[in-house]
Design a protein around this motif. Structure first.
Motif, PDB file in Angstrom:
ATOM      1  N   GLN A   1      52.245  13.849  32.799  1.00 33.97           N
ATOM      2  CA  GLN A   1      53.260  14.546  33.161  1.00 33.97           C
ATOM      3  C   GLN A   1      52.704  14.447  34.442  1.00 33.97           C
ATOM      4  O   GLN A   1      54.014  15.852  35.161  1.00 33.97           O
ATOM      5  N   GLY A   2      52.046  13.994  35.217  1.00 37.29           N
ATOM      6  CA  GLY A   2      52.155  13.725  36.444  1.00 37.29           C
ATOM      7  C   GLY A   2      51.264  14.747  37.324  1.00 37.29           C
ATOM      8  O   GLY A   2      50.649  15.406  36.551  1.00 37.29           O
ATOM      9  N   TRP A   3      50.685  14.066  38.961  1.00 34.17           N
ATOM     10  CA  TRP A   3      48.992  15.315  39.261  1.00 34.17           C
ATOM     11  C   TRP A   3      49.221  16.247  39.055  1.00 34.17           C
ATOM     12  O   TRP A   3      47.926  16.803  39.161  1.00 34.17           O
ATOM     13  N   ARG A   4      50.723  16.797  39.869  1.00 33.40           N
ATOM     14  CA  ARG A   4      50.069  18.306  39.362  1.00 33.40           C
ATOM     15  C   ARG A   4      49.946  18.973  38.606  1.00 33.40           C
ATOM     16  O   ARG A   4      49.432  19.643  38.410  1.00 33.40           O
TER      17      ARG A   4
ATOM     18  N   LEU B   1      40.728  11.404  38.063  1.00 35.71           N
ATOM     19  CA  LEU B   1      41.136  10.266  38.390  1.00 35.71           C
ATOM     20  C   LEU B   1      42.209   9.424  37.367  1.00 35.71           C
ATOM     21  O   LEU B   1      42.814   9.251  39.221  1.00 35.71           O
ATOM     22  N   ALA B   2      42.281   9.417  36.640  1.00 35.80           N
ATOM     23  CA  ALA B   2      43.153   8.809  36.061  1.00 35.80           C
ATOM     24  C   ALA B   2      44.628   9.137  36.572  1.00 35.80           C
ATOM     25  O   ALA B   2      45.835   8.336  36.726  1.00 35.80           O
ATOM     26  N   GLU B   3      45.081  10.268  36.227  1.00 30.71           N
ATOM     27  CA  GLU B   3      45.938  11.189  36.668  1.00 30.71           C
ATOM     28  C   GLU B   3      46.486  10.813  37.952  1.00 30.71           C
ATOM     29  O   GLU B   3      47.683  11.138  38.595  1.00 30.71           O
ATOM     30  N   LEU B   4      45.162  11.031  38.569  1.00 26.69           N
ATOM     31  CA  LEU B   4      45.791  10.402  40.506  1.00 26.69           C
ATOM     32  C   LEU B   4      46.596   9.365  40.855  1.00 26.69           C
ATOM     33  O   LEU B   4      46.304   8.866  41.307  1.00 26.69           O
ATOM     34  N   GLU B   5      45.722   8.135  39.895  1.00 28.32           N
ATOM     35  CA  GLU B   5      45.009   6.980  40.418  1.00 28.32           C
ATOM     36  C   GLU B   5      46.574   5.430  40.618  1.00 28.32           C
ATOM     37  O   GLU B   5      47.080   5.419  41.882  1.00 28.32           O
ATOM     38  N   PRO B   6      48.023   6.525  40.092  1.00 28.02           N
ATOM     39  CA  PRO B   6      49.052   6.214  40.532  1.00 28.02           C
ATOM     40  C   PRO B   6      49.691   6.345  42.023  1.00 28.02           C
ATOM     41  O   PRO B   6      50.602   5.851  42.075  1.00 28.02           O
TER      42      PRO B   6
END
Length: 248
Positions: A94-97, A139-144
């Protein structure tokens, strides 16, 4: 810990330095010992639990029997904190936030259920399986976003720092209220009323007294956990490259 409970402690991590626990019995297993320790810490908060009290809760005659399952007192702390780390969740896809917001909110739920966790989490490295899973998922959600490694971890530590710092404040407030017998907000307000009257009479802090006398000063609640979390996420968003920001 009493002399009969002492055992040489190396400070090593239970995940790597301790032998595997023995086969579970009807009365004892690593899972039962850790679950009982978490429940005991919840009940006795803010007091630190002892191995003797834990043995009594489990119906075990000798506290030394517990060390076979947790290795040491540090090992027990490792296992207790990691069990609680497993209750913090990171929404996926659902995105980093939303990921960090979910981590923050579930973390706040956790420290309200287990206030002692905020203190113990600072005392041992978060290298248990649940903690590693939490960090890896975040970390995976922040990767993009294409951020460097230090900034990605900085995002996570900013949110977890808010969770644990708020948890420590909650723990200390519980400790204070238990020590002085001010169990409700009205008890606390009544206790400080004479001091506020004295400050007002001195006239040296008019702006503070004006705030204290404002009936709307707590509506809405100032600096709630959720509000500060949103401020933090707003600040982190300024570090996200334009291509990683949602369209406005």
């Amino acid at each position: 810990m009493t002399p009969s409970e002492r055992r040489p402690v190396t400070g090593g991590l239970v995940w790597f330095d301790e032998p595997k626990p023995p086969r579970a019995t009807e009365q004892l297993s690593r899972e039962r010992v850790v679950t009982a320790a978490v429940e005991l810490a919840d009940d006795q908060m803010p007091d630190e639990i002892t191995m003797r009290a834990l043995a009594a809760r489990l119906g075990v005659r000798s506290p030394m029997a517990l060390y076979r399952y947790v290795g040491s007192k540090d090992g027990l702390v490792d296992l207790m904190t990691d069990q609680v780390y497993g209750q913090i969740t990171v929404p996926r896809g659902q995105g980093w936030r939303d990921a960090l917001q979910g981590m923050g909110r579930t973390g706040w739920d956790v420290v309200q259920r287990h206030p002692w966790f905020a203190r113990l989490a600072f005392s041992r490295p978060p290298l248990g399986p649940n903690a590693l899973r939490l960090y890896d998922t975040a970390l995976a959600e922040l990767e993009p976003l294409g951020l460097d490694a230090a900034t990605r971890m900085g995002f996570i530590k900013t949110v977890l720092g808010h969770v644990l710092g708020s948890g420590l404040a909650l723990l200390e407030e519980h400790t204070m209220r238990a020590r002085v017998g001010l169990h409700s907000d009205s008890d606390l307000a009544a206790a400080v009323a004479p001091y506020l009257a004295r400050i007002a009479a001195e006239g040296r802090h008019p702006h503070f007294i004006a705030w204290a006398n404002d009936p709307q000063r707590l509506t809405p609640e100032p600096q709630s956990f959720e509000q500060v979390l949103e401020w933090l996420l707003d600040g982190l968003a300024t570090l996200v490259p334009p291509e990683g920001r949602p369209p406005t």
